[in-house]
Design a protein around this motif. Structure first.
Motif, PDB file in Angstrom:
ATOM      1  N   UNK A 112       0.836  -1.201   0.000  1.00 46.55           N
ATOM      2  CA  UNK A 112       0.000   0.000   0.000  1.00 46.55           C
ATOM      3  C   UNK A 112       0.871   1.251   0.000  1.00 46.55           C
ATOM      4  N   UNK A 113       1.950   1.203   0.788  1.00 43.31           N
ATOM      5  CA  UNK A 113       2.838   2.374   0.869  1.00 43.31           C
ATOM      6  C   UNK A 113       3.501   2.663  -0.474  1.00 43.31           C
ATOM      7  N   UNK A 114       3.897   1.608  -1.198  1.00 37.21           N
ATOM      8  CA  UNK A 114       4.512   1.791  -2.518  1.00 37.21           C
ATOM      9  C   UNK A 114       3.502   2.379  -3.496  1.00 37.21           C
ATOM     10  N   UNK A 115       2.276   1.847  -3.480  1.00 35.31           N
ATOM     11  CA  UNK A 115       1.234   2.357  -4.373  1.00 35.31           C
ATOM     12  C   UNK A 115       0.909   3.807  -4.074  1.00 35.31           C
ATOM     13  N   UNK A 116       0.853   4.149  -2.776  1.00 36.41           N
ATOM     14  CA  UNK A 116       0.593   5.541  -2.392  1.00 36.41           C
ATOM     15  C   UNK A 116       1.716   6.445  -2.868  1.00 36.41           C
ATOM     16  N   UNK A 117       2.951   5.963  -2.722  1.00 40.20           N
ATOM     17  CA  UNK A 117       4.092   6.750  -3.183  1.00 40.20           C
ATOM     18  C   UNK A 117       4.050   6.985  -4.677  1.00 40.20           C
ATOM     19  N   UNK A 118       3.665   5.933  -5.438  1.00 39.42           N
ATOM     20  CA  UNK A 118       3.565   6.073  -6.895  1.00 39.42           C
ATOM     21  C   UNK A 118       2.446   7.045  -7.272  1.00 39.42           C
ATOM     22  N   UNK A 125       3.584  10.531  -6.562  1.00 42.97           N
ATOM     23  CA  UNK A 125       4.558  10.991  -7.553  1.00 42.97           C
ATOM     24  C   UNK A 125       3.868  11.368  -8.859  1.00 42.97           C
ATOM     25  N   UNK A 126       2.905  10.531  -9.278  1.00 44.20           N
ATOM     26  CA  UNK A 126       2.144  10.836 -10.506  1.00 44.20           C
ATOM     27  C   UNK A 126       1.380  12.141 -10.344  1.00 44.20           C
ATOM     28  N   UNK A 127       0.749  12.317  -9.165  1.00 44.64           N
ATOM     29  CA  UNK A 127      -0.003  13.553  -8.919  1.00 44.64           C
ATOM     30  C   UNK A 127       0.907  14.778  -8.967  1.00 44.64           C
ATOM     31  N   UNK A 128       2.113  14.630  -8.386  1.00 44.52           N
ATOM     32  CA  UNK A 128       3.062  15.756  -8.409  1.00 44.52           C
ATOM     33  C   UNK A 128       3.467  16.092  -9.838  1.00 44.52           C
ATOM     34  N   UNK A 129       3.730  15.041 -10.634  1.00 52.72           N
ATOM     35  CA  UNK A 129       4.113  15.271 -12.035  1.00 52.72           C
ATOM     36  C   UNK A 129       2.976  15.915 -12.815  1.00 52.72           C
ATOM     37  N   UNK A 130       1.742  15.419 -12.594  1.00 51.33           N
ATOM     38  CA  UNK A 130       0.582  15.992 -13.285  1.00 51.33           C
ATOM     39  C   UNK A 130       0.384  17.446 -12.884  1.00 51.33           C
ATOM     40  N   UNK A 131       0.508  17.715 -11.575  1.00 49.30           N
ATOM     41  CA  UNK A 131       0.352  19.093 -11.099  1.00 49.30           C
ATOM     42  C   UNK A 131       1.411  20.012 -11.687  1.00 49.30           C
ATOM     43  N   UNK A 132       2.648  19.476 -11.760  1.00 48.30           N
ATOM     44  CA  UNK A 132       3.746  20.266 -12.328  1.00 48.30           C
ATOM     45  C   UNK A 132       3.491  20.548 -13.805  1.00 48.30           C
ATOM     46  N   UNK A 133       3.073  19.487 -14.528  1.00 47.56           N
ATOM     47  CA  UNK A 133       2.779  19.664 -15.955  1.00 47.56           C
ATOM     48  C   UNK A 133       1.624  20.640 -16.161  1.00 47.56           C
ATOM     49  N   UNK A 134       0.601  20.532 -15.311  1.00 49.15           N
ATOM     50  CA  UNK A 134      -0.549  21.428 -15.419  1.00 49.15           C
ATOM     51  C   UNK A 134      -0.139  22.867 -15.155  1.00 49.15           C
TER      52      UNK A 134
END
Length: 316
Positions: free
Chosen positions: A210-216, A219-228
């Motif tokens: 669960x911790x690995x999935x949350x981390x992924x 990370x995806x959310x951070x990348x999406x937010x950065x791209x946005x």
């Protein structure tokens, strides 16, 4: 079933050596056991709301001391009205408490963990397992924060338990809450280490997954937010640049601009959605991103002066 309940159920199914069984039961009795008197003799009552833990306490008492304890079930009258399971030992109480290293004389509890009881590393692990079964809880790894705690009464005993945890370098902390002393872990890595120490390996694997999935996901959310954010920045800049060029076109005419400004102005009007690097690649000579930005700034300066009423000559 909650993550904490699933973890405890796994722990109650573990096999262990007699010395470890003694340490585990000692922790459960020390944290959940209560001495009451009946007909002038002491009776040991060990209470829990978990049926699997009650079964574990009954089994360990029978294995270690040959005592067939009574098991009583009562329903709580407040809050969730859960069942409370009472493992009652009606005889040999003083002898059992002394063998569990909880009391020396009579039935008065010691204020700390007996060093002889946890002399071996395996027994230290077993004692922590018993303490967690008796008075521990752990947040579901899917929740917003990681938290594992063991709540006890009496600061000296809490300090003793804290010291035992930190022998395994778990960086445990201690706080007082509602007349109880709470030994707790907040770091995901340390909670995983603790689960490994007490033998909850299935819970450990689930927690880690669960911790690995949350981390992924994070990370995806951070990348999406950065791209946005970058996209919004590019769009706002492009809108501003188009507005400036339209003003220059209206007041001066793009045909009257120097060739290098005219080229970038026409391309920006034609392709408002592309970024500076792509714009530069379309200009003669493949202009760099900084070069395109410099030309657009020149146009912006011209537009600002036009807004202030500056009269530009028709041919620049």
């Amino acid at each position: 079933m909650s993550f904490a309940s699933t973890t405890k159920k796994e722990l109650t199914q573990l096999e262990s050596r007699p010395c470890c069984q003694l340490a585990e039961l000692s922790a459960m009795v020390r944290l959940n056991g209560k001495i009451v008197e009946s007909d002038g003799r002491p009776i040991l009552d060990i209470a829990t709301e978990n049926a699997a833990i009650a079964r574990r306490m009954y089994t360990l008492t029978r294995k270690l001391f040959g005592v067939h304890a009574e098991v009583l079930v009562r329903k709580k009258m407040r809050l969730k009205k859960n069942n409370v399971y009472m493992v009652r030992v009606p005889f040999r109480v003083q002898e059992i408490l002394q063998q569990l290293k909880i009391a020396e004389i009579g039935v008065q509890y010691k204020q700390s963990i007996d060093p002889e009881l946890i002399r071996k590393t395996c027994c230290k692990r077993a004692y922590l397992r018993g303490a967690f079964l008796a008075a521990g809880s752990v947040n579901d790894p899917e929740s917003n924060s990681y938290h594992l705690e063991i709540a006890v009464d009496g600061e000296p005993f809490a300090q003793s338990l804290l010291q035992l945890l930190n022998e395994f370098e778990l960086n445990a902390k201690l706080i007082e809450r509602k007349k109880l002393f709470v030994v707790y872990l907040k770091e995901g890595d340390k909670i995983i280490e603790f689960l490994n120490i007490i033998g909850a390996h299935q819970a450990l694997l689930h927690f880690e997954d669960v911790r690995i999935l949350k981390g992924m996901r994070n990370q995806v959310n951070r990348l999406v937010n950065c791209e946005t954010a970058n996209l919004n920045k590019t769009i706002h800049a492009a809108v501003r640049q188009v507005e400036n060029i339209r003003l220059v076109e209206q007041m001066i005419g793009l045909e009257n601009l120097p060739p290098h400004l005219k080229e970038v102005a026409e391309l920006r009007l034609k392709y408002p959605e592309i970024n500076l690097k792509e714009l530069g690649a379309m200009l003669p000579g493949n202009v760099s991103k900084s070069g395109v930005n410099h030309r657009l700034r020149k146009l912006e300066e011209m537009a600002e002066k036009l807004k202030e009423g500056f009269a530009w000559p028709k041919k620049l």
